[in-house]
Design a protein around this motif. Sequence first.
Motif, mmCIF file in Angstrom:
data_model
loop_
_atom_site.group_PDB
_atom_site.id
_atom_site.type_symbol
_atom_site.label_atom_id
_atom_site.label_comp_id
_atom_site.label_asym_id
_atom_site.label_seq_id
_atom_site.Cartn_x
_atom_site.Cartn_y
_atom_site.Cartn_z
ATOM 1 N N GLN A 77 0.828 -1.209 0.000
ATOM 2 C CA GLN A 77 0.000 0.000 0.000
ATOM 3 C C GLN A 77 0.865 1.263 0.000
ATOM 4 O OE1 GLN A 77 -2.259 -1.063 3.530
ATOM 5 N NE2 GLN A 77 -4.143 -1.243 2.317
ATOM 6 N N LEU A 78 1.925 1.261 0.834
ATOM 7 C CA LEU A 78 2.837 2.407 0.853
ATOM 8 C C LEU A 78 3.498 2.614 -0.499
ATOM 9 C CD1 LEU A 78 4.559 1.900 4.330
ATOM 10 C CD2 LEU A 78 2.979 3.716 3.703
ATOM 11 N N LEU A 79 3.924 1.515 -1.123
ATOM 12 C CA LEU A 79 4.554 1.602 -2.444
ATOM 13 C C LEU A 79 3.586 2.159 -3.476
ATOM 14 C CD1 LEU A 79 7.094 1.012 -4.094
ATOM 15 C CD2 LEU A 79 6.215 -1.294 -4.506
ATOM 16 N N ALA A 80 2.332 1.754 -3.396
ATOM 17 C CA ALA A 80 1.326 2.242 -4.345
ATOM 18 C C ALA A 80 1.090 3.737 -4.162
ATOM 19 C CB ALA A 80 0.018 1.478 -4.151
ATOM 20 N N ILE A 81 1.042 4.204 -2.903
ATOM 21 C CA ILE A 81 0.841 5.634 -2.640
ATOM 22 C C ILE A 81 2.021 6.447 -3.171
ATOM 23 C CG2 ILE A 81 0.686 7.368 -0.812
ATOM 24 C CD1 ILE A 81 -0.884 5.313 0.823
ATOM 25 N N ARG A 82 3.231 5.962 -2.910
ATOM 26 C CA ARG A 82 4.412 6.690 -3.388
ATOM 27 C C ARG A 82 4.452 6.738 -4.910
ATOM 28 N NH1 ARG A 82 7.322 4.017 0.952
ATOM 29 N NH2 ARG A 82 8.110 2.477 -0.546
ATOM 30 N N LYS A 83 4.133 5.625 -5.557
ATOM 31 C CA LYS A 83 4.129 5.600 -7.021
ATOM 32 C C LYS A 83 3.088 6.556 -7.587
ATOM 33 C CE LYS A 83 5.985 0.987 -8.026
ATOM 34 N NZ LYS A 83 5.690 -0.341 -8.639
ATOM 35 N N THR A 84 1.925 6.627 -6.940
ATOM 36 C CA THR A 84 0.872 7.521 -7.418
ATOM 37 C C THR A 84 1.315 8.981 -7.322
ATOM 38 O OG1 THR A 84 -0.841 5.956 -6.736
ATOM 39 C CG2 THR A 84 -1.512 8.242 -7.082
ATOM 40 N N LEU A 85 1.890 9.348 -6.163
ATOM 41 C CA LEU A 85 2.341 10.724 -5.979
ATOM 42 C C LEU A 85 3.494 11.073 -6.911
ATOM 43 C CD1 LEU A 85 2.193 10.964 -2.076
ATOM 44 C CD2 LEU A 85 0.580 11.920 -3.722
ATOM 45 N N ASP A 86 4.457 10.150 -7.049
ATOM 46 C CA ASP A 86 5.585 10.399 -7.948
ATOM 47 C C ASP A 86 5.116 10.540 -9.387
ATOM 48 O OD1 ASP A 86 7.357 10.347 -5.875
ATOM 49 O OD2 ASP A 86 7.974 8.262 -6.169
ATOM 50 N N GLY A 87 4.174 9.682 -9.791
ATOM 51 C CA GLY A 87 3.652 9.753 -11.153
ATOM 52 C C GLY A 87 2.910 11.045 -11.415
ATOM 53 N N ALA A 88 2.148 11.512 -10.412
ATOM 54 C CA ALA A 88 1.404 12.762 -10.571
ATOM 55 C C ALA A 88 2.361 13.937 -10.723
ATOM 56 C CB ALA A 88 0.481 12.961 -9.373
#
Length: 299
Positions: free
Chosen positions: A17-28
């Motif tokens: 879940q943490l990895l998914a949140i970081r990827k979402t923010l980095d991608g944005a």
Amino acid sequence: MAELSWLSDFPQLDRHQLLAIRKTLDGAYRSFSREYGDSIESFFDPLLSMLIGFEKLLLITPWWLMIAILAGLAFYASRSWKLVVGVVVAFVFIGLFGMWEDTMRTMSIIIASTLLAIVLGLPIGILMARSDRAQGVITPLLDVMQTMPAFVYLIPVVMLLGIGKIPGLIAVVIYAIPPVIRLTNLGIRLVDKEVLEAAEAYGASSWQRLTGVQLPLAMPTIMAGINQTIMMALAMVVIASMIGVKGLGQPVLKSITNQYFTLGLLNGLAIVALAIIFDRISQSYARRTQQHLSGRTND
């Protein structure tokens, strides 16, 4: 380990879940930088041109003329021949040890960032002094800016604008602007209310009270904020050199990576000399301002 067993009961997100949140923010943020990066970069083009022109002006100015100008500014601010002699000796040694060009580049970024911090910081400080609501909103932001590690500023700026002078200038301003905002707010709030009431009784408008009473009386405190802004900008020089800002910071960084003790020591001493000179000049000017105001008040 038994004493820390309670940590296993603490609710937390799992690794995925943490990895998914970081990827979402980095991608944005990457998408934002790709879409608007060029527009934001073009917005800063006039500032870049001014910064390059100012740096070239300092570099092409003859060394003797530059030292004379700096000595004249030191005497104007302090009326002290000791400080004038110190300025002349410091810059002569900087030139003798081959650090003149790097020092001029550092001075250009410091002066530009300080002026930009003043232009942005004074109105924000005035707004905070005139509005408790604005102070309540801005103060936490200043707390974050002052406590955030300086390296963190470089990450979003470099991702958005790449490396070079403008990203370095922005990082330096963000790091150095809080003192001038805080002390402008403090200085205006400390102005005696009876003086403001007297000005209002004479029919002074809100703008006249600000420019004719509050800012002059708050000037010593504001100058202390400018002094701290200059010191923090100089402290950021070495870190800004990591993203391509030329000056005294790059030789220091090179000496760290290659273990060149003398190179780092000499350039570090040049940074210290600049810090001491700017500190003494700004403090002396603040003291003269305070004495002038005190003398006028006594009269």
